[in-house]
Design a protein around this motif. Structure first.
Motif, PDB file in Angstrom:
ATOM      1  N   LYS A 116     -39.446   3.217   4.815  1.00  0.00           N
ATOM      2  CA  LYS A 116     -38.770   1.272   4.833  1.00  0.00           C
ATOM      3  C   LYS A 116     -40.055   1.279   5.691  1.00  0.00           C
ATOM      4  N   VAL A 117     -40.678   1.900   6.688  1.00  0.00           N
ATOM      5  CA  VAL A 117     -41.485   0.663   7.561  1.00  0.00           C
ATOM      6  C   VAL A 117     -42.972   1.917   7.917  1.00  0.00           C
ATOM      7  N   ALA A 118     -44.620   1.239   7.657  1.00  0.00           N
ATOM      8  CA  ALA A 118     -45.524   1.683   8.067  1.00  0.00           C
ATOM      9  C   ALA A 118     -45.869   1.698   9.726  1.00  0.00           C
ATOM     10  N   ILE A 119     -46.162   2.586  10.342  1.00  0.00           N
ATOM     11  CA  ILE A 119     -45.973   2.859  10.817  1.00  0.00           C
ATOM     12  C   ILE A 119     -47.670   2.717  11.427  1.00  0.00           C
ATOM     13  N   MET A 120     -48.971   1.948  12.297  1.00  0.00           N
ATOM     14  CA  MET A 120     -50.265   2.082  12.359  1.00  0.00           C
ATOM     15  C   MET A 120     -50.177   1.959  13.970  1.00  0.00           C
ATOM     16  N   THR A 121     -50.774   3.645  14.125  1.00  0.00           N
ATOM     17  CA  THR A 121     -51.483   3.948  15.866  1.00  0.00           C
ATOM     18  C   THR A 121     -52.902   4.387  15.550  1.00  0.00           C
ATOM     19  N   LYS A 122     -53.371   4.642  17.308  1.00  0.00           N
ATOM     20  CA  LYS A 122     -54.783   3.988  17.790  1.00  0.00           C
ATOM     21  C   LYS A 122     -55.002   5.426  19.037  1.00  0.00           C
ATOM     22  N   THR A 123     -56.606   5.874  18.392  1.00  0.00           N
ATOM     23  CA  THR A 123     -57.422   7.475  19.460  1.00  0.00           C
ATOM     24  C   THR A 123     -58.474   6.902  19.259  1.00  0.00           C
ATOM     25  N   HIS A 124     -58.389   7.432  20.971  1.00  0.00           N
ATOM     26  CA  HIS A 124     -59.959   7.289  21.806  1.00  0.00           C
ATOM     27  C   HIS A 124     -60.163   9.015  20.793  1.00  0.00           C
ATOM     28  N   ALA A 125     -59.872   9.772  20.323  1.00  0.00           N
ATOM     29  CA  ALA A 125     -60.462  11.273  20.441  1.00  0.00           C
ATOM     30  C   ALA A 125     -62.466  10.689  19.648  1.00  0.00           C
ATOM     31  N   LYS A 126     -62.860  11.659  19.526  1.00  0.00           N
ATOM     32  CA  LYS A 126     -63.995  12.221  19.731  1.00  0.00           C
ATOM     33  C   LYS A 126     -64.383  13.389  18.320  1.00  0.00           C
ATOM     34  N   ALA A 154     -60.915   0.885  19.352  1.00  0.00           N
ATOM     35  CA  ALA A 154     -62.270  -0.271  19.964  1.00  0.00           C
ATOM     36  C   ALA A 154     -63.059   0.554  20.202  1.00  0.00           C
ATOM     37  N   MET A 155     -64.016   0.743  19.156  1.00  0.00           N
ATOM     38  CA  MET A 155     -65.784   0.965  19.458  1.00  0.00           C
ATOM     39  C   MET A 155     -66.420   0.072  19.406  1.00  0.00           C
ATOM     40  N   ARG A 156     -67.380   0.084  20.052  1.00  0.00           N
ATOM     41  CA  ARG A 156     -68.244  -0.890  20.348  1.00  0.00           C
ATOM     42  C   ARG A 156     -69.832  -0.362  20.327  1.00  0.00           C
ATOM     43  N   GLU A 157     -69.807   0.887  19.760  1.00  0.00           N
ATOM     44  CA  GLU A 157     -71.618   1.624  19.480  1.00  0.00           C
ATOM     45  C   GLU A 157     -71.569   0.980  18.218  1.00  0.00           C
ATOM     46  N   VAL A 158     -72.983   1.075  18.048  1.00  0.00           N
ATOM     47  CA  VAL A 158     -73.164   1.273  16.845  1.00  0.00           C
ATOM     48  C   VAL A 158     -73.778   1.728  15.649  1.00  0.00           C
ATOM     49  N   ASP A 159     -73.559   3.218  16.315  1.00  0.00           N
ATOM     50  CA  ASP A 159     -73.468   4.487  15.597  1.00  0.00           C
ATOM     51  C   ASP A 159     -72.328   5.666  16.481  1.00  0.00           C
ATOM     52  N   TRP A 160     -71.631   4.689  16.139  1.00  0.00           N
ATOM     53  CA  TRP A 160     -69.765   4.970  16.815  1.00  0.00           C
ATOM     54  C   TRP A 160     -69.804   6.131  15.728  1.00  0.00           C
ATOM     55  N   PRO A 161     -70.081   6.424  14.369  1.00  0.00           N
ATOM     56  CA  PRO A 161     -69.685   7.329  13.170  1.00  0.00           C
ATOM     57  C   PRO A 161     -70.474   8.161  13.642  1.00  0.00           C
ATOM     58  N   THR A 162     -71.362   8.411  14.066  1.00  0.00           N
ATOM     59  CA  THR A 162     -71.911   9.671  14.889  1.00  0.00           C
ATOM     60  C   THR A 162     -71.574  10.060  15.937  1.00  0.00           C
ATOM     61  N   GLN A 163     -71.004   9.744  16.845  1.00  0.00           N
ATOM     62  CA  GLN A 163     -69.967   9.738  18.092  1.00  0.00           C
ATOM     63  C   GLN A 163     -69.383  10.575  17.928  1.00  0.00           C
ATOM     64  N   HIS A 188     -64.888  -3.455  19.044  1.00  0.00           N
ATOM     65  CA  HIS A 188     -64.746  -4.534  20.304  1.00  0.00           C
ATOM     66  C   HIS A 188     -66.587  -5.022  20.234  1.00  0.00           C
ATOM     67  N   SER A 189     -67.428  -5.121  19.210  1.00  0.00           N
ATOM     68  CA  SER A 189     -68.701  -5.671  19.400  1.00  0.00           C
ATOM     69  C   SER A 189     -68.949  -6.019  18.110  1.00  0.00           C
ATOM     70  N   LEU A 190     -70.019  -6.776  18.103  1.00  0.00           N
ATOM     71  CA  LEU A 190     -70.072  -7.122  16.434  1.00  0.00           C
ATOM     72  C   LEU A 190     -71.097  -6.264  16.127  1.00  0.00           C
ATOM     73  N   PRO A 191     -71.992  -5.075  16.786  1.00  0.00           N
ATOM     74  CA  PRO A 191     -73.358  -3.705  16.061  1.00  0.00           C
ATOM     75  C   PRO A 191     -71.943  -2.901  15.523  1.00  0.00           C
ATOM     76  N   ALA A 192     -70.716  -2.548  16.170  1.00  0.00           N
ATOM     77  CA  ALA A 192     -69.867  -2.122  15.278  1.00  0.00           C
ATOM     78  C   ALA A 192     -68.973  -2.518  14.363  1.00  0.00           C
ATOM     79  N   LEU A 193     -68.686  -3.900  14.722  1.00  0.00           N
ATOM     80  CA  LEU A 193     -67.799  -3.800  13.379  1.00  0.00           C
ATOM     81  C   LEU A 193     -69.214  -4.242  12.360  1.00  0.00           C
ATOM     82  N   LYS A 194     -70.066  -4.517  12.239  1.00  0.00           N
ATOM     83  CA  LYS A 194     -71.201  -4.617  10.782  1.00  0.00           C
ATOM     84  C   LYS A 194     -71.171  -3.304   9.841  1.00  0.00           C
ATOM     85  N   THR A 195     -71.067  -1.778  10.926  1.00  0.00           N
ATOM     86  CA  THR A 195     -71.164  -0.843  11.397  1.00  0.00           C
ATOM     87  C   THR A 195     -70.458  -0.133  10.247  1.00  0.00           C
TER      88      THR A 195
END
Length: 295
Positions: A116-126, A154-163, A188-195
């Motif tokens: 009956k509920v939707a749960i969202m969570t987040k990770t710093h795993a690379k 909280a992605m900040r780097e423009v190349d976060w998909p590679t990292q 948490h940055s415009l370059p990361a958001l655009k990526t």
């Protein structure tokens, strides 16, 4: 008064005057719009995860494995808050490892049906292995065998998909197996958001958005353009920092109107810290949805 404080005060007055003029122009049109409610059921992104329009945030000032909610309310208080939200149709729970709120939601699930509920969570795993360990731990902490939404946090780097390639690969596999219903990022940055906007792997984005530009990746107009692009590509968009990290709590109606007027925002999360505050948000949303907002 500091220079920064004076600038923020003057900017707030100027923006407030402009917004008031725009709101007056839009009210006639807005009154004809259908009302929106906190408990509206929304289908999020290409995976069509069903959740409520308002998400119950659990991470106000969340860091180091705790948040205002976990520090002030404890498990029992948080469970009471979550139950109240559930009774009022708020079935979307926003958590993260960083907030330390998984055990609190596990307590709520003892009395609320998981489906009956939707749960969202987040990770710093690379890496692939880091993501595997995190997801196994999260499921145990939450007391569930699947998680609706998992975000790279909280992605900040423009190349976060590679990292984060390894973590992304593991989440993709778990989505295929039904252990994760959908996946994406918070930025948490415009370059990361655009990526994120141009990355097909991103099915859901958690974006910072409010009319004052407080705690955002760029000015509101720039962020809106990126989010519209995301939406045009079929991604689900969840708004956060709706009240400007708490700085706009005295202008709740205006901030809600802004969030509800953006048709590219599917749902949004606000971290209520009491039953009274959550109840107030639920009551305000229908009227706020018809106030309109300058485009």
């Amino acid at each position: 008064m500091s220079i920064e404080r004076r600038h923020f005060f003057r900017h707030g007055l100027a923006v407030g005057a402009a917004l008031a003029t725009g709101l007056d122009r839009n009210r006639a049109h807005a009154a004809a719009l259908p009302r929106r409610y906190a408990n509206d059921v929304v289908e999020l992104g290409p995976d069509k995860v069903k959740l409520s329009r308002l998400a119950m945030g659990t991470g106000t000032s969340g860091f180091g494995g705790s948040s205002n909610q976990t520090r002030q309310l404890g498990v029992k208080g948080m469970v009471d808050l979550v139950w109240y939200g559930y009774d009022n149709g708020v079935t979307f729970w926003d958590s993260a490892d960083q907030y330390g709120s998984h055990p609190h939601l596990k307590g709520a699930l003892k009395h609320i049906p998981r489906e009956k509920v939707a749960i969202m969570t987040k990770t710093h795993a690379k890496t692939y292995e880091e993501m595997r360990r995190d997801l196994d731990r999260y499921k145990k902490e939450l007391g569930t065998d699947y998680i609706d939404i998992v975000l790279l946090h909280a992605m900040r780097e423009v190349d976060w998909p590679t990292q984060r390639k390894g973590a992304m690969e593991y989440l993709s596999e778990m989505r295929e197996k039904g252990v994760v219903k959908t996946h994406g990022v918070s930025c948490h940055s415009l370059p990361a958001l655009k990526t994120a906007a141009k990355t097909p792997w991103v099915h859901v984005d958690l974006a910072r958005i409010n009319p004052m530009g407080v705690a955002m990746d760029a000015d509101p107009a720039t962020v809106k353009d990126v989010l519209r692009d995301m939406k045009s590509k079929g991604k689900g968009i969840i708004g956060m920092k709706i009240l400007g990290a708490g700085k706009m709590r005295r202008r709740v109606d205006e901030m809600l109107s802004h969030a509800l007027a953006m048709d590219f925002i599917d749902t949004f999360t606000i971290g209520a810290e009491s039953v009274q505050e959550l109840g107030d948000l639920v009551r305000r949303i229908p009227q706020a949805s018809q106030r309109g907002w300058p485009s």
